[in-house]
Design an enzyme around this catalytic site. Structure first.
Site, PDB file in Angstrom:
ATOM      1  N   TYR A   1      16.727  11.328  18.714  1.00 41.95           N
ATOM      2  CA  TYR A   1      18.162  11.094  18.872  1.00 41.95           C
ATOM      3  C   TYR A   1      18.369  10.792  20.353  1.00 41.95           C
ATOM      4  O   TYR A   1      17.493  11.049  21.173  1.00 41.95           O
ATOM      5  CB  TYR A   1      18.968  12.336  18.495  1.00 41.95           C
ATOM      6  CG  TYR A   1      18.831  12.783  17.067  1.00 41.95           C
ATOM      7  CD1 TYR A   1      19.550  12.172  16.053  1.00 41.95           C
ATOM      8  CD2 TYR A   1      17.992  13.847  16.731  1.00 41.95           C
ATOM      9  CE1 TYR A   1      19.430  12.595  14.735  1.00 41.95           C
ATOM     10  CE2 TYR A   1      17.871  14.287  15.423  1.00 41.95           C
ATOM     11  CZ  TYR A   1      18.595  13.652  14.431  1.00 41.95           C
ATOM     12  OH  TYR A   1      18.479  14.077  13.137  1.00 41.95           O
TER      13      TYR A   1
ATOM     14  N   THR B   1      16.878   7.823  14.871  1.00 40.41           N
ATOM     15  CA  THR B   1      17.799   8.216  13.804  1.00 40.41           C
ATOM     16  C   THR B   1      19.224   7.896  14.245  1.00 40.41           C
ATOM     17  O   THR B   1      19.705   8.435  15.250  1.00 40.41           O
ATOM     18  CB  THR B   1      17.640   9.704  13.464  1.00 40.41           C
ATOM     19  OG1 THR B   1      16.319   9.904  12.950  1.00 40.41           O
ATOM     20  CG2 THR B   1      18.649  10.131  12.407  1.00 40.41           C
TER      21      THR B   1
ATOM     22  N   HIS C   1      19.764  10.347   5.338  1.00 39.46           N
ATOM     23  CA  HIS C   1      19.435  11.647   5.940  1.00 39.46           C
ATOM     24  C   HIS C   1      19.225  12.707   4.857  1.00 39.46           C
ATOM     25  O   HIS C   1      19.559  13.882   5.050  1.00 39.46           O
ATOM     26  CB  HIS C   1      20.544  12.079   6.906  1.00 39.46           C
ATOM     27  CG  HIS C   1      20.028  12.796   8.119  1.00 39.46           C
ATOM     28  ND1 HIS C   1      19.968  12.194   9.353  1.00 39.46           N
ATOM     29  CD2 HIS C   1      19.557  14.055   8.301  1.00 39.46           C
ATOM     30  CE1 HIS C   1      19.495  13.055  10.241  1.00 39.46           C
ATOM     31  NE2 HIS C   1      19.220  14.187   9.621  1.00 39.46           N
TER      32      HIS C   1
ATOM     33  N   LYS D   1      16.476   4.264  11.795  1.00 38.48           N
ATOM     34  CA  LYS D   1      16.556   5.028  10.544  1.00 38.48           C
ATOM     35  C   LYS D   1      18.008   5.433  10.276  1.00 38.48           C
ATOM     36  O   LYS D   1      18.688   5.937  11.162  1.00 38.48           O
ATOM     37  CB  LYS D   1      15.674   6.267  10.643  1.00 38.48           C
ATOM     38  CG  LYS D   1      15.696   7.206   9.446  1.00 38.48           C
ATOM     39  CD  LYS D   1      14.688   8.331   9.670  1.00 38.48           C
ATOM     40  CE  LYS D   1      14.726   9.369   8.561  1.00 38.48           C
ATOM     41  NZ  LYS D   1      15.931  10.227   8.652  1.00 38.48           N
TER      42      LYS D   1
ATOM     43  N   SER E   1       9.552  15.202  14.205  1.00 41.63           N
ATOM     44  CA  SER E   1      10.974  15.339  14.514  1.00 41.63           C
ATOM     45  C   SER E   1      11.192  15.765  15.955  1.00 41.63           C
ATOM     46  O   SER E   1      10.428  16.560  16.502  1.00 41.63           O
ATOM     47  CB  SER E   1      11.597  16.382  13.586  1.00 41.63           C
ATOM     48  OG  SER E   1      12.908  16.710  14.009  1.00 41.63           O
TER      49      SER E   1
END
Length: 387
Positions: free
Chosen positions: A133, A159, A276, A252, A110
């Site tokens: 992101y 994402t 999510h 995603k 992440s």
């Protein structure tokens, strides 16, 4: 209630994590948006899909192995990007990465990890993806992508379902704040803004002000996202992202046929069907209920992956039967990490693999490639047959 003995399934690992973690941290990991309908439906929807086994098939040997973006892995089970592992274990994502390597699978790190991507990269030799992101300042995003590529990450997971942060009421009640462990954004600003003292000075001043960290009625999560994420990022910007890296890009957060078609058109390397984990838009559909729609829209042109609600090997089997190439698991990994560290993460993955192997044997599928659409029956199909 204290659980006695070793856990025998993923739900029991969740109970161990509940006992091990402070309430604020457990709620942060386990909670969903608003009424938590989507969070719960992600798991409940699997229960409405039946498996249709085939008998008298030679299942004396079961092969779980598969291939993801050209990389061989031991089973179609990957580790999804989840935030802040140091809230669950002192060594954080480094421990998770070692467990993934030991299980011969891929971990997606992440961008809100508590360990730097360099620390995770140097922890063990394994194939890893990096989740991102996009920042308001594109130069910071580019820097992060370049760091990931330089440190051997093999794919980007973009994402795309989070222009804002979903409203998680438990976090607000608990006054959950982002821990100041190696905060990615400030780490990047220190590195990227060395030639722009005014920007760095302004950001440092803002983040030292306690009011920055205590917005949103007690939780700073939405405030932090609003300050950093680029809510204007859209389909045409995928082209920009692809120009700054040689890594393949997985997108995603897709849930519809329309977005799947757009994803193919912009040239991404794959799709992750995801809501999510029910943490963003409540009353979005359970991911397993829309997986087949996305798979059909893609038509085999790019691989489709899946996350959301996987707690059993039978869930993995159902997702594969509906067209997913592999599943990603998030919360169960955190629960294993909180309960028993690296051993716990390895056990979580092993449990899913063992359950999947048994499901395949009992369903007449010697290999992952033998799992077909005919092996499952959805609720819609059952209701239609009754008419």
């Amino acid at each position: 209630m204290t659980m006695v003995g070793e856990p025998v399934n993923l739900n029991e690992f969740q109970e161990l994590a509940r006992e091990a973690l402070p309430k604020m941290y457990y709620d942060f990991y386990a909670g969903g948006a608003e009424d938590q309908y989507t969070l719960e439906e992600n798991m409940e929807a699997f229960r409405r899909i039946m498996i249709q086994p085939r008998i008298l098939v030679d299942v004396s040997r079961i092969d779980l192995s598969t291939n993801v973006l050209g990389y061989n892995i031991s089973a179609p089970i990957l580790i999804a990007p989840t935030a802040l592992h140091k809230l669950a274990h002192p060594e954080g994502e480094v421990v998770t990465a070692r467990a993934a390597a030991a299980c011969k699978t891929i971990m997606a790190l992440s961008f809100t990890s508590s360990c730097t991507l360099e620390e995770v990269a140097s922890s063990c030799n394994a194939v890893r993806f990096f989740q991102i992101y996009v920042y308001k300042r594109r130069d910071l995003s580019a820097l992060l992508v370049q760091r990931a590529e330089r440190n051997g990450y093999k794919a980007l997971v973009l994402t795309a379902d989070s222009p804002r942060v979903g409203r998680k009421e438990a976090d607000i009640k608990n006054k959950m704040i982002l821990p100041k462990l190696k905060n990615t954004e400030r780490f990047l600003l220190l590195e990227a803004s060395s030639d722009n003292g005014s920007d760095l000075e302004t950001f440092t001043k803002e983040t030292k002000d306690a009011s920055f960290w205590w917005k949103d009625n007690g939780s700073n999560l939405a405030a932090f996202a609003k300050e950093t994420k680029d809510a204007s990022f859209c389909w045409k910007d995928i082209e920009w992202l692809s120009t700054i890296t040689n890594m393949p890009i997985l997108i995603k957060g897709l849930l519809t046929r329309e977005d799947a078609i757009k994803a193919v058109k912009v040239g991404v390397a794959g799709i992750v069907v995801s809501n999510h984990g029910g943490r963003q838009l409540d009353y979005a559909p359970a991911t397993i209920t829309v997986l087949e729609e996305v798979v059909q829209a893609v038509g085999g042109r790019i691989p489709v992956f899946f996350d959301g609600g996987v707690r059993r090997g039978t869930d993995v089997f159902k997702a594969l039967a509906l067209g997913a190439q592999a599943v990603l698991i998030g919360r169960p990994v955190i629960y294993g990490l909180a309960a028993k560290g690296e051993y716990g993460v390895r056990q979580v993955i092993k449990m899913l693999k063992d359950e999947l192997e048994l499901t395949m044997a009992l369903s007449g599928c010697p290999s992952v490639k033998d799992i077909t659409r005919r092996h499952v029956r959805t609720e819609r199909e059952r209701l239609h047959s009754m008419l």
